[in-house]
Scaffold this active site. Structure first.
Site, PDB file in Angstrom:
ATOM      1  N   SER A 301      34.023  27.728  35.576  1.00 33.20           N
ATOM      2  CA  SER A 301      32.920  28.329  34.828  1.00 33.20           C
ATOM      3  C   SER A 301      31.551  27.777  35.248  1.00 33.20           C
ATOM      4  O   SER A 301      31.140  27.956  36.393  1.00 33.20           O
ATOM      5  CB  SER A 301      33.171  28.149  33.330  1.00 33.20           C
ATOM      6  OG  SER A 301      32.312  28.931  32.551  1.00 33.20           O
ATOM      7  N   ASP A 312      25.467  28.016  48.343  1.00 30.53           N
ATOM      8  CA  ASP A 312      24.863  29.196  48.964  1.00 30.53           C
ATOM      9  C   ASP A 312      23.433  28.936  49.410  1.00 30.53           C
ATOM     10  O   ASP A 312      22.979  29.479  50.426  1.00 30.53           O
ATOM     11  CB  ASP A 312      24.885  30.381  47.989  1.00 30.53           C
ATOM     12  CG  ASP A 312      26.246  31.054  47.921  1.00 30.53           C
ATOM     13  OD1 ASP A 312      27.207  30.490  48.479  1.00 30.53           O
ATOM     14  OD2 ASP A 312      26.344  32.127  47.295  1.00 30.53           O
ATOM     15  N   LYS A 326      36.918  30.848  37.314  1.00 31.61           N
ATOM     16  CA  LYS A 326      36.552  31.501  36.048  1.00 31.61           C
ATOM     17  C   LYS A 326      35.105  31.983  36.164  1.00 31.61           C
ATOM     18  O   LYS A 326      34.169  31.244  35.944  1.00 31.61           O
ATOM     19  CB  LYS A 326      36.727  30.513  34.892  1.00 31.61           C
ATOM     20  CG  LYS A 326      36.822  31.170  33.517  1.00 31.61           C
ATOM     21  CD  LYS A 326      35.474  31.434  32.928  1.00 31.61           C
ATOM     22  CE  LYS A 326      35.579  31.978  31.515  1.00 31.61           C
ATOM     23  NZ  LYS A 326      34.266  32.287  30.928  1.00 31.61           N
TER      24      LYS A 326
END
Length: 471
Positions: A301, A312, A326
């Site tokens: 999460s 990224d 998740k």
């Protein structure tokens, strides 16, 4: 005929009908695409027939309240593993959890084919101290089977008066027989952020879960480490292993702590108000110093949101094993009975457009056990993709693979103590292989990289971010 019998048995049928058709008429009106508002008369007729038969023929008397709450819970739980109807009591307990103080044993669990799987034990809690691990399967609570009990009811059984005990029967992957653990319930006061120096100029920051104040505490912890170091840090390891997530805003603030600019995460759903974008404002508390993030199958999460943003963006090197996966957003919608509907309304996407849902974050540097048996144990750890009724995400990012692999040596045949890192204690470089290798990478030292089955000493390059300026 059948519908008229149900109206007599349950006079608040219009309210039930609205709940069957959606999360309330006001919410369905917000959908971004066309919604089918037609009434499923055949299904409603079947429902009313079943309701009537239970009222007249079931061996014991069943109250209207019990039947309707069961119907609502079943309807919502059929959607995905994370949507749920919360009674007023369950809503209050959930709110106390996000505040970082609640009663229980300290486990983050998920429903898995009718029983419970451990996502992660929370640092410093009775469950963590007892050695419960990510991937353990809870089959009994106080000697009573969990099968078919439901997630909310099972969690409620593990909670109770402080000082009382609860006995959990666990199955561990590849273990010869079940194990029983007796835990003493406690007020769970979770210390979300802990920090220390691993070596002169090199910091370690552990986040056990994301609470309302975690973002602020993270920046303060970095500032404390700089003071202890006598100046700016040469590098930092951010440990998110076995972090089950928590408050989205806290995860966004934590990622923002290490970014000057750029997208952190965005969400996409059907309703117009479920599309959100979160961006960094800076400044980078590390001033561009190298950053390594540690993850494993218990990282979920909000922990995955932070990791995905830093990976990224090229801000951090990620080490460990693939995270839980998740990547869905749950919206809490208050209901008239004092409870709430926890409804999955959107999916998270990393800055490069990859969905976390069911896929998780793939590390740049994979830490893989050299021992085949231990690797099999790692493969058996629960992932979001294995949960019953899991939502599937677009597959454009499934081809990602680690750039480097480090093989973890096989521990001695009879180790003197459990080699699993104890996140409740201070970091121990002697027993925590992943942390030790991360520090070597951070310091620019060669590490044993697996190349076509051969171990080759190699210096793994770190992201070059020192020249960045806010813009």
């Amino acid at each position: 005929m059948v519908l008229s019998r149900l109206l007599q048995a349950f006079p608040r049928w219009p309210l039930l009908l609205s709940m069957l058709l959606g999360a309330g008429w006001g919410h369905t009106a917000m959908a971004a695409d066309k919604v089918d508002n037609s009434i499923p008369l055949r299904q409603i007729q079947t429902f009313s027939e079943v309701f009537s038969l239970i009222k007249s023929d079931y061996v014991d008397h069943a109250s209207d309240k019990k039947l309707m709450e069961g119907a609502i819970s079943g309807m919502v739980s059929a959607l995905d593993p994370h949507s749920a109807y919360l009674s007023p009591k369950e809503l209050k307990e959930m709110q106390s959890f996000t505040d970082g103080k609640f009663g229980g044993v300290g486990l983050e669990v998920a429903a898995d084919h009718g029983v419970l799987r451990v996502i992660a034990p929370i640092d410093g809690t009775p469950a963590a101290k007892a050695g419960i691990r990510s991937g353990d399967l809870i089959v009994k609570i106080d000697g009573k089977a969990v099968q078919g009990l439901g997630l909310s009811a099972a969690v409620d059984r593990m909670r109770g008066k402080v000082g009382t005990t609860v006995e959990l029967t666990l199955l561990r992957p590849h273990a010869a027989k079940p194990m029983t653990v007796k835990l003493t319930r406690a007020i769970i006061k979770v210390q979300s952020v802990r920090a220390s120096l691993l070596a002169p100029g090199y910091g370690y920051l552990r986040i056990s879960q994301f609470q309302d104040n975690t973002g602020v505490e993270t920046r303060r912890a970095v500032e404390r480490l700089e003071k202890e170091s006598g100046g700016r840090l040469k590098g930092l390891i951010l440990d998110l292993r076995n972090n089950p997530g928590g408050v989205l805003g806290a995860g966004v603030e934590t990622a923002d702590t290490f970014l000057d600019r750029g997208l952190i995460v965005y969400t996409k759903g059907r309703a117009a108000n479920s599309d959100m974008r979160f961006t960094a404002h800076g400044p980078d508390a590390l001033h561009g110093a190298p950053l390594i993030v540690l993850i494993n199958g218990g990282s979920a999460s909000a922990a995955e949101i932070v990791t995905g943003a830093l990976k990224d963006d090229g801000r951090a090197l990620v080490m460990g094993s693939r995270s839980f996966g998740k990547g869905s957003v749950q919206t809490i919608i208050p209901l008239d009975d004092g409870g709430a509907l926890k409804l999955t309304t959107a999916l998270y996407y990393t800055p490069l457009g990859c969905s976390i849902q069911g896929e998780g974050i793939v590390p740049n540097v994979a830490i893989r056990p050299a021992n085949a048996e231990q690797e099999a144990l790692d493969q058996d750890l629960l992932r979001e993709s294995e949960l019953q009724g899991v939502l599937k995400a677009p597959a454009q990012c499934r081809a990602q693979k680690p750039q480097y692999t480090i093989l973890e040596p096989t521990p001695p045949a009879a180790p003197k103590k459990d080699q699993t890192p104890n996140f409740s204690d201070k970091p121990d470089l002697r027993t925590d292989f992943t942390l030790r290798e991360a520090l070597d990478v951070l310091q620019g030292k060669p590490v044993p990289v697996d190349v076509d089955g051969k171990t080759v000493p190699m210096v793994i390059p770190l992201p070059a971010v020192t020249a960045r300026k806010a813009g």
